[in-house]
Design a protein around this motif. Structure first.
Motif, PDB file in Angstrom:
ATOM      1  N   ARG A 174      62.882  74.525  45.902  1.00 43.82           N
ATOM      2  CA  ARG A 174      62.534  73.780  47.111  1.00 43.82           C
ATOM      3  C   ARG A 174      61.639  72.572  46.848  1.00 43.82           C
ATOM      4  O   ARG A 174      61.878  71.497  47.400  1.00 43.82           O
ATOM      5  CB  ARG A 174      61.820  74.687  48.110  1.00 43.82           C
ATOM      6  N   ASN A 226      74.301  69.372  43.732  1.00 45.39           N
ATOM      7  CA  ASN A 226      74.539  70.573  44.547  1.00 45.39           C
ATOM      8  C   ASN A 226      75.269  71.626  43.697  1.00 45.39           C
ATOM      9  O   ASN A 226      76.239  71.315  43.028  1.00 45.39           O
ATOM     10  CB  ASN A 226      75.413  70.174  45.748  1.00 45.39           C
ATOM     11  N   LEU A 264      70.345  64.467  43.648  1.00 47.59           N
ATOM     12  CA  LEU A 264      70.451  65.920  43.753  1.00 47.59           C
ATOM     13  C   LEU A 264      71.850  66.396  43.385  1.00 47.59           C
ATOM     14  O   LEU A 264      72.853  65.852  43.848  1.00 47.59           O
ATOM     15  CB  LEU A 264      70.117  66.385  45.168  1.00 47.59           C
ATOM     16  N   GLY A 297      70.196  71.695  42.980  1.00 43.60           N
ATOM     17  CA  GLY A 297      69.835  72.023  44.348  1.00 43.60           C
ATOM     18  C   GLY A 297      70.131  73.440  44.814  1.00 43.60           C
ATOM     19  O   GLY A 297      70.656  73.618  45.916  1.00 43.60           O
ATOM     20  N   VAL A 333      63.450  69.751  45.213  1.00 46.01           N
ATOM     21  CA  VAL A 333      64.467  69.194  46.115  1.00 46.01           C
ATOM     22  C   VAL A 333      63.835  68.179  47.077  1.00 46.01           C
ATOM     23  O   VAL A 333      64.378  67.106  47.327  1.00 46.01           O
ATOM     24  CB  VAL A 333      65.174  70.316  46.910  1.00 46.01           C
ATOM     25  N   THR A 350      68.748  75.680  46.629  1.00 52.63           N
ATOM     26  CA  THR A 350      67.594  75.396  47.479  1.00 52.63           C
ATOM     27  C   THR A 350      66.479  76.434  47.377  1.00 52.63           C
ATOM     28  O   THR A 350      65.320  76.075  47.168  1.00 52.63           O
ATOM     29  CB  THR A 350      68.025  75.261  48.960  1.00 52.63           C
ATOM     30  N   ASN A 353      69.837  70.901  51.618  1.00 54.69           N
ATOM     31  CA  ASN A 353      69.079  70.068  50.682  1.00 54.69           C
ATOM     32  C   ASN A 353      68.687  68.731  51.306  1.00 54.69           C
ATOM     33  O   ASN A 353      67.557  68.267  51.152  1.00 54.69           O
ATOM     34  CB  ASN A 353      69.893  69.854  49.402  1.00 54.69           C
TER      35      ASN A 353
END
Lengths: 343, 343, 343, 343
Positions: A133, A144, A142, A127, A136, A129, A323
C-alpha cells in the motif's frame, strides 16, 4: 480526473470502462486502440449502447500525457514501449506483465522476449495492493499483478511472512474461467471444445510463476520454486487457487484464522471464511473481493488454502482501480463497492 | 446371459442399461427399483423411448437370484443388506461404497454408519480392474471402486508400486462433473448456482479417501494418509485428478513414460500421453478410458500427474461392465469399444 | 427511507438486497422470511459476507407497517394474504403473480387456486413501468409484472398500440435462463440434466400468458389469445422473446424503427437496436435494460421482434426498484445505473 | 467396403470417423485433408489416440476413386468442384450445401457464390432419408441435408403433405448448439462470449431456408416463403425447432398423433412423443434420432410442433451414414444403433 485507457477493446479495457464510468472521481475517460481508430465503443461492445459514448482514438503519446492517469491494457512488448515513452509525463498503471519482474533475465526466460529497460523494471511498483500500500500511494509507474499471482499471493503470503509455512513446499492448483485467456478466439477457448470440458495447460510454465516467486522471496527472504498448475474451467469469470503446504510445528486451524484476520483486518477487499468454510468462485463475481478459506488436516499436517477472485476484477481491472484510488488519495474502495452478482 | 440392475433409475443404473443393452453377450436385462414398481424406464428417462422397453420391478431377492449377475446401484446400507442376502446365490457387482473397505472401523469412521458384516468385507474383491484382474475373474462378490479412487489410483499406483514416489507425500486435487453427485436435486447442484461457478467440498473428508489409502498401502506396504480435495466443475461428466508428488532420486520424464507404458501395456482402457502432453476430460467422454499424462519439474523435483476418466463410465458403470466381462470370461473390452464423443 | 423485504432468501429477495443496499435513498433495510428467523443473510448467501449484515426476522404485519415500502417476494397465495392485511398501512410492491390479473376467474383458471379479494385486484397497479408511469407514481399497491410478460410487452406493445400489428396474430417464442425457476432445487433445473440441454415447457399454459393478454387487450381494445412457448436455456440469467407477427399494410423496417424510437424516447431503460441489429441476452446482464431489435421480412410481410432482459432485474427486482423510484418521487434510474457485466 | 472421408478434421469428419470406425460393414477408412497431409488424426484429436490410427492424405481424385464411397465434408465450393470431378467414378455423399438446391439462381442468391454445374444439381439426390428412401437407394451423388432443414422438415412435412397446414403460414424458431458453426474459432463462438448467453442470428437469411422451402414446395405443390430464426444456445450439440402453424379445420391433437405415427411407422430414427409430451435436445444426444412432440392450442387453432436432433448426427454425419446404408443395401440402422448418452 481524466483517465486514458489504452487497449480499450480487450476484456481488461472494457472492465475498466465499466468501473471508471461509475467512479465518482473520474470526470472523463478517453479510449485508445491501435487498430480501431474512429470506431464507437458500442460497435465493438453493443452492451454499452447508450451508456458509454466514446470514440476510439489512435495511440499518440502526447495525447496520452494530457491525462492524469493512463491505464495500459496492451499486449506484452507494447506496454514496455509505451511505459518507456510516457514515464515521468503521466502516472501509469500497466496491466500487462511487462513490468512485474525486477530481474530482466527472469523476464526473458519466462516470457521468451526482451524485457523493458532495467530502469523501468526497478522503478515500477508491484501493485499487489494489500501488500504494498505505501509504495502504491506514491507510485508513478505501477505494474498491476497477474490474475493467478493475485489469487495465490493473497492467500499464501500471510503464512509465508509469519513462517507458518515454507514457500519451497508450496503446491498450487489453480483453476480459471476463460476470460483470463482474453478476447481473441482460439481453439483452446472455442465454445464447442471448452464447454463440458476441463483443461490443464502450461504446468510449471505459466508466466505468472516468476511473479509469485519474486514476492514469496521478498517476504520469506528465501529463493524457492513453486509447483503451479493452471486449469481452464468452463465458466466465464473466476479463479480458484487451491494451495497445499505443510504447516510449521504448532500451527492449527484457529491459529491460521487469527493470522488471516489479523493480517487483513484493514483490507476491505479481503474476506476470511471461518471454521473451515471454503469459498466458491461465484461468491465474488463482478467484484474486487478476494475470499479466502482454509482447513488444516491433522492427519497429514498440511493446510489446504482456498483463495478465489474474479479474474477481471481483483485479477485485473478492479485491482487497477484500487491502485489508482491509492495513488490519487481516494478511499481504497471508491467506485468498487459492488455486491457480488449471485446467482 | 441374464443381468439384473437394482437401482435402475439412478445415473449409474441408466448408464448400465446403455451399456448392457448393446452388449453382445447380454441376452436379457431386468430392472429393479425400490419405489417405482410398474413404471416404464421411458417414463423416467424419455431418451430410451422405443429402445429400452423395460418395466421396473420391485426388489425381491428370489427374483434377483434368477439372473447370472446382479448389479447393485443402490444407496449405502441397501447394498450391504442386499449383498448379505444374495451372496452365494448369484454373482454380485456392487457399485456402492459398502464393500470397498476391508476394515469395518474405517468404514464406520468415514461413512458414519454401521458397516456390512465383516465376512462380506473380506470376501468382496475390489474391482479396480487393471490392478486386480486375476481376483476379479473369480469374484462372486465384486465391489466396484469409487470414481475418484479409480482416477487417482490408476494414475499413481505405478509410481507407488515401483517406489518412484511415496504415498505419504501424495497431494490430490480432483475435479468432477456434477453427475458424480447423483440424480437427486440439491442446492449444491442446482443449475442456477452451479453454472458459471467452481466449488470445493469435503476437503480431506470425502468417502473415497480411505479406499485410495487402502490400495496405496496394499502396493507400498506402508500406511500413509493422503491430502485430497474434490471440486465440482460446471460440467456434466468427467473427472480430472491432478496429483503432486516428489519423485525418488533419479526418476525423470522418460523414466515415468517407460514405467507407465510398461505397467499398462496389456490394459486396453488405459492410454498414456507422451512427451508431457496432458489429457482433458472430454477426451474420454462416454467411454471407459482412463487417460494419463505427466510432467516432471526439474526445478522442484516434483511430478505432476494428470488422470482423467468419465465418472459414469470408468468411474462407475463402465468399469462394472469391464469387471463383468472378466468374471464371465468375455474379452475385457466386450461391449465397451466406444470412441469418445467429441466434441 | 425504510424498506422491508419479505421472502428475502429467494432469488428475487437477494437481488432486491443487492440493489437497495447501494440505493442512495434507502436508509435501512429489514429482511423477513417465514422459516429462517434469526439467521444471518450471509449464512444463506456467503457472497454477502461482510457487506450485508442483516438478520432474518419473522413475518409480523405490525412490524412490516413500520416501513415506508414493503417488497413481497413471496409465493402465490402468501402475497395475496399479506397484501390484504397490509394494504392501506404501507405502500406495497408485490413481486408474485397474485395481483396481476384484474379478472378473478382468469386468475383461478391459470393459477389453479383462489384469487385475492376482488377489491385488491382492482386496486393493484400493474407495474409495467414504461406503460403505466402515471398510475405507478401514486400507487399504494403495486403488482410487479412477470419476467416473460415484461420482455414480451415491452417489445410488442408499440406495434399493438399503433395498430402496426394485431395482437391475435402474435406468436411468442421465449427462452429463459434458469433463475426464473427460483431457488428450490428440482429435476427440471438439476445441473446434470439442464447443462448442455435445451428444454421446452408449459406451452400455451404458462401463468404469464393471461397477464400479457390483459395488457394487449388494454392497448388494442380487442380480446385475442396469444401463442406462447417458454423454453429453458442452460444459462443463469436472461430472457429472450422472439416474436412473430404479420405487419399491417405499409409498415416497413424504418417505420418500426421510428415507432420504437418515438415510443421509448423518454424511457431510459429501453434501448432500441438500429438497422436490423438484434440483441443477445448477455448485453443486459445484471441491469434493468430491455434491449429491442427487429427485422421485417419482405418475402412474408412478417416482423420478427427480439426483446431481451435480465429476468432477475427488469424481469423482477430491477423493475420493482424502478417502480419504487416513481412511487416515492426519485429519479427513475436512481440506484439502477449499472453497466451490463460483459463478458 | 472402403470409405474415404474428405475434410476429416472438421466436426462432420470426426463424427463420421466415430461412426464408420464401429460400422460392421466398413472394412477400411481413408482420411483426407487439404492442408494437413501426413499428420495423424490423433494429433488433431487426441481423443482418438490408440483407436483411430489414420494418417491424413492429400486430396487426389484418383485416389478417392479407389473407394466405394466418398464423404465430402468440405467447404462450399470445394464440394461442388470435387463432386464434378468424381461423379460417375465413385458414389458420393456430400455434406456441404453445394448440391442441395435444384435451382442455380436460388443457390447464387442465398449462398452469394456461383453454383455447381446445373447437371450436378439436377442429378444430386436430396438425402432427407425418411422422405426420399427410394431415390437414396440408387443415388450415385447424394446431397446430405442441412442440420436445421432436417430438424424442421422431419417435424413439419407430415402436416404439409396431408394438408393439415399451409407451408406459407409456417413460422420456425430454431435453436442450435455451437458445433453447428464448425471448428474454426470465431468471436461468435468464443467461450467467454457464448457461455451464459443466448444469441440470434441471420434471421430470414440463413442458407438452410431455401432448402426447406424447396422441400415444402415439393410436398405441397405450392411456393411459399417461411419465417426462420436461428438461435445459438450455450450447449455443444443439439437442435430444437419450435414450429408454429395454424391447423386446417378439423385437425386436433389426436389427429396429429395419428398422422405422425402413420407417417413414420417404418422410420426407425423418428420417435413420436404422445399426449402432448415434448422432447428436449439431450434426449437424442449422440444419436441419429429425430424426436417430435406437438401440442394443439384450441384457443388459437395453432399447433406448436417441436422437433429435436443431434446436429452432428441426424443433422450431418449420422444421416450421411443412414444414407450410405440405403445406398449400399445395408439395413438402415446399421452402425447407428446407439442409445442417447444421458445425462
Amino acid at each position: 480526473m481524466k483517465a486514458a485507457i489504452v487497449g480499450a477493446t480487450g476484456y481488461g479495457g472494457i472492465e475498466l470502462i465499466r468501473l471508471l464510468h461509475s467512479h465518482p472521481d473520474i470526470e472523463s475517460m478517453t479510449v485508445f486502440s491501435s487498430s480501431q481508430e474512429g470506431k464507437q465503443m458500442a460497435e465493438s461492445y453493443p452492451h454499452v449502447t447508450g451508456i458509454v459514448e466514446l470514440t476510439l482514438k489512435d495511440i499518440e503519446p502526447e495525447r496520452l500525457k494530457e491525462h492524469d492517469v493512463v491505464f495500459l491494457s496492451t499486449p506484452p512488448g507494447v506496454s514496455a514501449e509505451l511505459s518507456a515513452t510516457l514515464n515521468g509525463g503521466v502516472r501509469i498503471i500497466d496491466l500487462s506483465g511487462d513490468l512485474r519482474l525486477k530481474n530482466a533475465d527472469t523476464y526473458r526466460h519466462w516470457y521468451g522476449r526482451e524485457s523493458a529497460p532495467d530502469a523501468l523494471l526497478q522503478e515500477a511498483v508491484y501493485g499487489l495492493t494489500e501488500w504494498h500500500r505505501e509504495e502504491v500511494r506514491t507510485a508513478g509507474l505501477l505494474s498491476n499483478p497477474g490474475c493467478y499471482a493475485t489469487t495465490v499471493l493473497t492467500g499464501i503470503l500471510p503464512l509465508i511472512q509469519k513462517q507458518a509455512a515454507e514457500a519451497g513446499d508450496l503446491i498450487i492448483d489453480a483453476k480459471s474461467g476463460t476470460t483470463g485467456a482474453g478476447r481473441s478466439p482460439s481453439a483452446m477457448t472455442h465454445f464447442s471444445e471448452m464447454n463440458d470440458n476441463l483443461k490443464i495447460y502450461k504446468v510449471n510454465e505459466h508466466k505468472h510463476t516468476p511473479e509469485m516467486e519474486q514476492e514469496l522471496t521478498r517476504f520469506s527472504g528465501k529463493e524457492a520454486p513453486v509447483t503451479f498448475s493452471p486449469h481452464l474451467v468452463p465458466m466465464t469469470r473466476g479463479i480458484m487457487a487451491t494451495m497445499y503446504v505443510p504447516l510449521s510445528p504448532g500451527w492449527q486451524q484457529k491459529d491460521l484464522e487469527n493470522l488471516f484476520e489479523q493480517c487483513y483486518r484493514n483490507s476491505p477487499f479481503v474476506r476470511i471464511r471461518k471454521d473451515g468454510a471454503l469459498p466458491f468462485t461465484k461468491e465474488v463475481y463482478g467484484t474486487n473481493y478476494c475470499d479466502i478459506g482454509f482447513t488444516v488436516d491433522e492427519r497429514t499436517g498440511r493446510a489446504t488454502i482456498v483463495s478465489v477472485i474474479d479474474n477481471l476484477m481483483k485479477g485485473a481491472s478492479g485491482q487497477a482501480v484500487q491502485n489508482m484510488n491509492l495513488m490519487f488519495g481516494f478511499p481504497e474502495t471508491r467506485g468498487l463497492d459492488y455486491i457480488p452478482m449471485y446467482p
